[in-house]
Design a protein around this motif. Structure first.
Motif, short mmCIF file in Angstrom:
data_model
loop_
_atom_site.label_atom_id
_atom_site.label_comp_id
_atom_site.label_asym_id
_atom_site.label_seq_id
_atom_site.Cartn_x
_atom_site.Cartn_y
_atom_site.Cartn_z
N HIS A 227 0.92 -1.04 -0.16
CA HIS A 227 0.18 0.01 -0.09
C HIS A 227 0.48 1.18 -0.02
O HIS A 227 2.08 0.95 0.97
CB HIS A 227 -0.91 0.06 0.67
N LEU A 228 0.63 1.79 -1.28
CA LEU A 228 1.35 3.37 -1.28
C LEU A 228 0.36 4.27 -1.20
O LEU A 228 -0.90 4.51 -1.13
CB LEU A 228 2.30 3.63 -2.43
N THR A 229 0.73 5.53 -1.07
CA THR A 229 0.07 6.88 -1.21
C THR A 229 1.09 8.51 -1.95
O THR A 229 1.59 8.50 -1.29
CB THR A 229 -0.86 7.09 -0.03
N GLY A 230 -0.46 8.86 -2.47
CA GLY A 230 -0.04 10.17 -2.60
C GLY A 230 0.70 11.24 -1.82
O GLY A 230 1.10 12.10 -2.62
N LEU A 231 0.83 10.90 -0.99
CA LEU A 231 0.71 12.35 0.30
C LEU A 231 2.69 12.13 0.19
O LEU A 231 2.61 12.63 0.61
CB LEU A 231 0.04 11.62 1.58
N THR A 232 2.87 10.91 0.21
CA THR A 232 4.36 10.75 0.53
C THR A 232 5.28 10.77 -0.92
O THR A 232 6.37 11.84 -0.49
CB THR A 232 4.78 8.75 0.55
N VAL A 233 4.54 11.18 -1.92
CA VAL A 233 5.22 11.40 -2.81
C VAL A 233 6.77 12.82 -2.93
O VAL A 233 6.81 13.16 -3.61
CB VAL A 233 4.56 11.73 -3.79
N PRO A 234 4.99 14.15 -2.44
CA PRO A 234 5.60 15.57 -2.71
C PRO A 234 7.15 16.09 -1.48
O PRO A 234 7.16 16.66 -1.56
CB PRO A 234 4.81 16.21 -2.51
N LEU A 235 7.38 15.06 -0.01
CA LEU A 235 8.34 15.10 0.53
C LEU A 235 9.57 15.38 0.57
O LEU A 235 9.87 16.26 0.88
CB LEU A 235 7.97 14.05 1.66
N SER A 236 10.34 14.31 -0.60
CA SER A 236 11.29 14.93 -0.92
C SER A 236 11.63 14.12 -2.41
O SER A 236 10.80 12.72 -2.50
CB SER A 236 12.40 14.91 0.33
N ARG B 188 -1.45 21.53 1.14
CA ARG B 188 -0.83 22.88 2.00
C ARG B 188 0.98 22.51 1.23
O ARG B 188 1.73 22.40 1.86
CB ARG B 188 -1.25 22.37 2.88
N LEU B 189 0.64 20.70 0.51
CA LEU B 189 2.02 20.32 0.59
C LEU B 189 2.55 20.64 -0.63
O LEU B 189 4.23 20.58 -1.32
CB LEU B 189 2.07 19.00 0.48
#
Length: 320
Positions: free
Chosen positions: A135-144, A174-175
């Motif tokens: 399971h993966l999410t788009g919330l992780t992608v913009p972090l770095s 907000r990200l």
């Protein structure tokens, strides 16, 4: 040989610091502390339902990192694939709960954390992909850029090994901007095996709408996913499950904590998928979302029996 895990996930874990309801952050004298992380929420909730789950991440090598690890371990999640980074920061966000006419406000503090330093080379892929589902999410992608590459690598390696991928779009304005998110998330949307998307995200990112049914049809054209769920808060979900259109109404709920409902929804559907009960998976999704809303914290503390009881009669308000 059966996989080691039923579900694994990769994502950031951190701390949620919230002021008591009715207080304002700028004058708060106390903060409630909860461990959070959208992917961690899903595998924690599934562990509570009896599934074997694992979580890969990076946390500070210190008390704040151990606070995150201890919470997930208490839920039953395996943390053997967590990297510990000396001298690093933990991700956090601050919550000021709203009451009409004020909205609930979330303030992120996630720059330069231990997880943002994670690279594909640090992930134990043999372990993480020894699973029935990742399971993966788009919330992780913009972090770095590094963790964006981790998600790309996870998709690629999962495809090579025949491991299905569950992906939640999980857009956070907000990200990053809508334009950035749409461009970078589209390949994951297209490649997922199970896809979750809020109606508002489908409309903002891809211009899909105006109804949830319209968004569902457009996402099914865009994605190769066998199962696609579009959620619409109090309106429940519309879904395509193996090509069959399904709806599930939202369960009635007295809201205690609005955060984490989407992760509960994903966990509920995946519980149905793991149980080979796709017929009831959308209803399990809305039931778990309601349970998430009814308790403090973002991991759903429940049992299979409680979930079955909610499914059978969501209006029950006394059990003695």
């Amino acid at each position: 040989m059966a996989p080691r895990y039923d579900v694994t996930a990769i994502g950031e874990g951190g701390l949620r610091l919230s002021v008591p309801s009715g207080d304002r952050l700028e004058v708060a004298t106390s903060l409630d502390v909860n461990v959070v992380g959208t992917e961690a929420n899903v595998v924690s909730s599934l562990a509570r339902l009896g599934w074997r789950t694992g979580w890969a991440s990076a946390v500070p090598d210190g008390p704040l990192g151990r606070r995150v690890e201890n919470a997930l371990t208490a839920h039953g999640v395996d943390i053997g694939n967590v990297v510990r980074v000396p001298g690093a920061r933990v991700g956090s966000y601050f919550v000021e709960y709203g009451a009409a006419p004020r909205p609930t406000l979330v303030h992120f503090d996630r720059a330069g954390t231990a997880f943002t330093q994670l690279t594909p080379e640090q992930v134990n892929w043999d372990s993480v992909l020894d699973t029935r589902l990742i399971h993966l999410t788009g919330l992780t992608v913009p972090l770095s850029d590094g963790v964006h590459k981790v998600v790309e690598e996870a998709f690629s390696r999962a495809r090579d090994r025949g491991v299905p991928v569950s992906f939640d779009v999980n857009f956070r304005a907000r990200l990053w901007t809508c334009e950035e998110a749409a461009a970078k998330l589209r390949p994951f949307v297209e490649s997922a095996d199970i896809l979750f998307c809020r109606h508002g995200d489908a409309r903002q990112l891809f211009g899909f709408g105006p109804t949830a049914e319209d968004a569902l049809a457009a996402l099914c054209e865009m994605s190769s996913a066998r199962h696609v769920l579009v959620s619409s808060s109090e309106h429940g979900v519309v879904a395509s499950v193996d090509g069959r259109r399904v709806t599930a109404p939202a369960c009635p709920v007295d809201i205690v904590d609005r955060l984490g409902a989407g992760d509960g929804l994903a966990a509920g559907f995946l519980h149905g998928w793991l149980s080979d009960d796709l017929e009831h998976a959308p209803m399990l999704a809305t039931a778990m979302a309601a349970l998430a809303l009814s308790q403090r914290g973002e991991q759903v503390i429940t049992t299979r029996q409680e979930l079955a009881d909610v499914m059978a009669d969501p209006n029950t308000n006394l059990n003695r």
